[in-house]
Design a protein around this motif. Sequence first.
Motif, short mmCIF file in Angstrom:
data_model
loop_
_atom_site.label_atom_id
_atom_site.label_comp_id
_atom_site.label_asym_id
_atom_site.label_seq_id
_atom_site.Cartn_x
_atom_site.Cartn_y
_atom_site.Cartn_z
N HIS A 826 -2.21 -15.38 4.78
CA HIS A 826 -1.99 -16.61 5.53
C HIS A 826 -1.26 -16.38 6.86
O HIS A 826 -1.60 -16.98 7.88
N SER A 827 -0.29 -15.49 6.87
CA SER A 827 0.53 -15.31 8.07
C SER A 827 0.36 -13.95 8.72
O SER A 827 1.18 -13.53 9.52
N CYS A 828 -0.74 -13.25 8.37
CA CYS A 828 -0.92 -11.87 8.84
C CYS A 828 -1.76 -11.83 10.12
O CYS A 828 -2.81 -11.16 10.18
N ALA A 829 -1.30 -12.52 11.14
CA ALA A 829 -2.07 -12.60 12.38
C ALA A 829 -2.15 -11.26 13.11
O ALA A 829 -3.00 -11.08 13.99
N SER A 830 -1.26 -10.32 12.76
CA SER A 830 -1.26 -9.01 13.43
C SER A 830 -2.11 -7.97 12.71
O SER A 830 -2.23 -6.84 13.18
N LEU A 831 -2.68 -8.35 11.55
CA LEU A 831 -3.42 -7.40 10.73
C LEU A 831 -4.62 -6.82 11.50
O LEU A 831 -5.43 -7.56 12.04
N GLN A 832 -4.71 -5.48 11.51
CA GLN A 832 -5.79 -4.80 12.23
C GLN A 832 -6.76 -4.08 11.29
O GLN A 832 -7.94 -3.95 11.61
N LYS A 833 -6.27 -3.63 10.14
CA LYS A 833 -7.13 -2.93 9.19
C LYS A 833 -6.95 -3.53 7.79
O LYS A 833 -5.84 -3.64 7.30
N LEU A 834 -8.08 -3.89 7.16
CA LEU A 834 -8.07 -4.41 5.80
C LEU A 834 -9.11 -3.65 5.00
O LEU A 834 -10.29 -3.64 5.34
N ARG A 835 -8.65 -2.99 3.93
CA ARG A 835 -9.56 -2.21 3.09
C ARG A 835 -9.35 -2.61 1.64
O ARG A 835 -8.28 -2.41 1.08
N VAL A 836 -10.39 -3.17 1.04
CA VAL A 836 -10.40 -3.48 -0.40
C VAL A 836 -11.56 -2.68 -0.98
O VAL A 836 -12.73 -2.99 -0.71
N THR A 837 -11.24 -1.65 -1.76
CA THR A 837 -12.27 -0.70 -2.18
C THR A 837 -12.14 -0.36 -3.67
O THR A 837 -11.04 -0.29 -4.22
N ASN A 838 -13.31 -0.19 -4.31
CA ASN A 838 -13.39 0.34 -5.68
C ASN A 838 -12.59 -0.46 -6.69
O ASN A 838 -12.02 0.11 -7.63
N CYS A 839 -12.54 -1.76 -6.50
CA CYS A 839 -11.91 -2.66 -7.48
C CYS A 839 -13.02 -3.20 -8.36
O CYS A 839 -13.70 -4.19 -8.02
N ASN A 840 -13.25 -2.57 -9.49
CA ASN A 840 -14.47 -2.77 -10.28
C ASN A 840 -14.60 -4.15 -10.90
O ASN A 840 -15.71 -4.55 -11.29
N ASN A 841 -13.51 -4.90 -11.01
CA ASN A 841 -13.57 -6.21 -11.67
C ASN A 841 -13.29 -7.37 -10.71
O ASN A 841 -13.18 -8.51 -11.15
N LEU A 842 -13.20 -7.07 -9.44
CA LEU A 842 -12.94 -8.12 -8.46
C LEU A 842 -14.18 -9.01 -8.31
O LEU A 842 -15.29 -8.54 -8.05
#
Length: 1035
Positions: A826-842
């Motif tokens: 919600h407040s991560c306006a500075s976020l430059q890299k987001l990696r969501v990987t290999n989460c088999n049950n997501l």
Amino acid sequence: MADALISAAIQVTLERALSLASDRIGLLVGFKKDVASMTRSLRLIKGVLADAEAKQNQDGAVQEWLKSLEEVAYEADNVLDKLHYEALRHQVESRNRHKLKVCCFFSFSNINLAFRWRMASKVRDINLELNKINKEANRLGLVSRLAMTAALPAAADAGDRRHRQTDSVVAPMIGRADDESNILEMLLSPSEKVVSGLPINGMGGLGKTTLAKSIYNNQQIDGQFEKKVWVCVSKKVPIVELFKLILVHLTGEKVEVDVRDVIVGKIRNQLGGKRYLLVLDDVWDDNQALWDDFFTTLKGLNPINPPKGSWCLITTRLHLVADKGYPLGRLPGDHCWSIIKGKVVEGEEVPNELDAIKDRAIQICNGLPLVASVLGGLLRLRKDKWRSILEDRLLNLNGVMQILQLSFDNLPSPAIKKCFAYCSIFPKDAEMEGDMLIELWMAEGFLHAGLENRTMVNKSMEEIGEYYLEILLHSSLLEEIRDDGERYYKMHDMVHDVATSMSKSTKVINSETGSEDNSNQVRCLVIDSFGEDAKNLLESRSNLLHTLFLSQGSLSDDMLKKLKNLHILNLSGEENQNLPISIGKLRHLRYINFENSTSATLPESVCKLYNLQTLRLNSFALKVLPKGMRDLINLRHLHYYNHNEEFQMPLEMGRLTSLQTLEFFNVGREKGRRIGEVGSLKNLKGKLEIRNLELVKDKEGAEEAKLSEKANLSGLQLWWAWAWDREGDNYNYDKEVLDGLRPHPNLEELEMWHFMGDQFPRWLMDLPTTTTLPELATTPPKLACLEFNYCHRCRELLPLQKFTSLKELVIDECDGLTNLPGDMLHSCASLQKLRVTNCNNLISFPLDLQRTPSLLELVLWGCPKLKTSMTPKGFGFLTSLRELAIGRFSDDGDDHENSSIYNEFDWSGLISSSSSSSSSALRELHLRGLPHMESLPHQIQHLTALTSLTLHDFGGIKALPDWFGNFAALEELYLSDFKELRQLPSEDVMRSFTKLKRLDVYGSPLLKERCTPESSGSDSQWSKVSHIQHLDIRG
């Protein structure tokens, strides 16, 4: 000729001696009176030093007085340091005997009688010499007066300096746009020559290297040349050595052979068949025969049908006649003034006082950007004397070297002058590591703040060193280079010449300089060529040396014993040498660099070096640290990393209370190796990795690490063992342990590995806004990088509220997660890299991307149950997105033989953000399908600015569509596991890829059969791909 640095050297030595005298050695019974007498004499001499410096150029007797004083000052420093070592020895031995009373440390009975008699005699002798020097000062008419040095600028807060962006990093090239355009036009124009040479020539300080760097990094160059090589030559070298330099920069590996034919053959393997740009920077040889031979060899790299249009760009002060050169002219005055203003006021309004000296400043610059930069740095430091500097001191100065000399003269303290001159120990064009420079300065004793220097009161030596670096940067005497977060510093070669001329105490021995030297001032010795003469010089000066850099040969046990006053020993260039046992006899030693040794052990005698501050070791070869490490009570920096989680830490590391740099700590079971040892290390800074946390069983045990009190830690990695190595463990411990490992809110990077708790502690979500100290209640959040790796049992990740500083978030292999909330960032306006990987049950991650407008890279990869309808939305707001990796997604029971599972992905938003302008377009796309998918998502054809496209696992596709022709900017295409692929787009489409340099195909056996020169008939695809430079098609 007077020694320009001798006064600074004496001043620094006196400061260090006075600091030692005021330390614990004054408590040694029997020495207090003599040391007090020495201290009084040193203070009297210090008072007249400024007067002696001012008179030395006119009075030869004063010069001789300064030389005599330097020798006595060094001897006083050595004697006081021996007493200091003795005090440290008694402290260590008493502590090891568990005697707690301070008086026992220094009792008369504990001092070796022979040592006491010898030291007392030396102190008396020094006092006699100091009395003579004081009397001689009176005879010469030297009087006490204030030193005429500049006031030190106010020091920034240490925490702020860690993030500074300096002029040398961000300042653009000024005034050379036309030159760059002209040279680019030459390099990019069609040429019938295999390779052409273009020297950029002109006098020193014109900015030849800066211009060449700008050209080298120009995007047009990347599109024209398949290979770029930058080689810094910096001295005359034989042609074989020149080819070796080129090969080193091509391969990144040391060249072990000296046979020209073999070396050229390896260069041919790298450059053969390619159009390349080779830059030779700072060339010093105008031998026409050498250059004819050189270019003949380059032209012969491809004897059959060679590609045309390669270039060799050369920067030099010489006029080479091999090819027509590009003479670089002087900068116009207005451009010089822009450089000066940028250094002095940094974008702020120019004050009238500065504007009033504009014409004079431009006149002094004489069209040289180096002079403009150095002059700007000088005016920045001396804002109190702008007009007097220009009118009085520079009235008759027109040469670059005189300007540089003046900048040196105006450095605001003797210690900074010594730090600057010490940099001459490194070769020209060397990249000097920032932390290493500070450690070397500290070991030489340059970072002791004088009592009159209130700016540095209560600052650590490292903070003083950071501050001195900052002053040298602002003075343009150093240039900062940042590479993957590491700081390096370089000197312009003319600045290096000034530093070398200042430092008469430094001697470099190599094949060019020879080893003859009759000076008794040599205290720093660099030996790159270890012949018999070098050995003789080393032996004759062994008692004088403070610094020894040895890159060839080895030190015998006997030779090492003679280096009894050594402070710095750098054996980093010697790969096969063991440290002799006699290393423990070098009581003054404060710095050891042994990084390239192949030795698996260190002698235990190292642990007798109680003054040792820095230890740099080979992380790959060294298998064990000495058992007695706990006795190195002055150790501040241990540069050593061992990947093995079974590595045992030396016992009682917690006794190293001065330690600031510790790269890892393996928690052990037995007392002395438990996590509480970390708790005693209150001064740790930088990054720390803590492993084997499964051995900590409760919150109270974890709290013994006292991480919440370590305000200077910037990065923290917390490691538990792999789950399969923890059978029978109660994973509930993990949650309690992590709860007790709460770090200080100053933390910038946090990684968790193999944490097996079912949820994360509340402090993690509160970290950006909490503090343990009331006065820091308004501290802004600092956490920039957060990683969760292999946290399989965690069921929930709460929204990261108030993480306004977060720039990178990684969630990898967290199989317990099924849903990530849409308002999580919600407040991560500075976020430059987001990696969501290999989460088999997501299953669900409906992120609102409008909240993360700064994203540069987004990866949703290897989450097979993630529904496309529950993936992030709002790509239209991501105008900065450059890299996207998605797939595979859940087919949710749909027809998985086509690309319909991607239909609910936010393609429209992604296409709109990429179409808004070329500067905001997506550049790199990775897309993963399903094994039987027969078509690609048609929406990707609208991402026309892609330069790299990677497609995985579209096993049912038989032919790639002709709309691939929309990817006109494509440079790289990677295809893997296209098992049914037989046909590429049409030949017209494939030939339209004018920028395509690489095509890699893996797991496509049918296509491989059709993409060979031998394939024929209508099914052959060879004519479509034969023109591609880097082609790799495998079945």
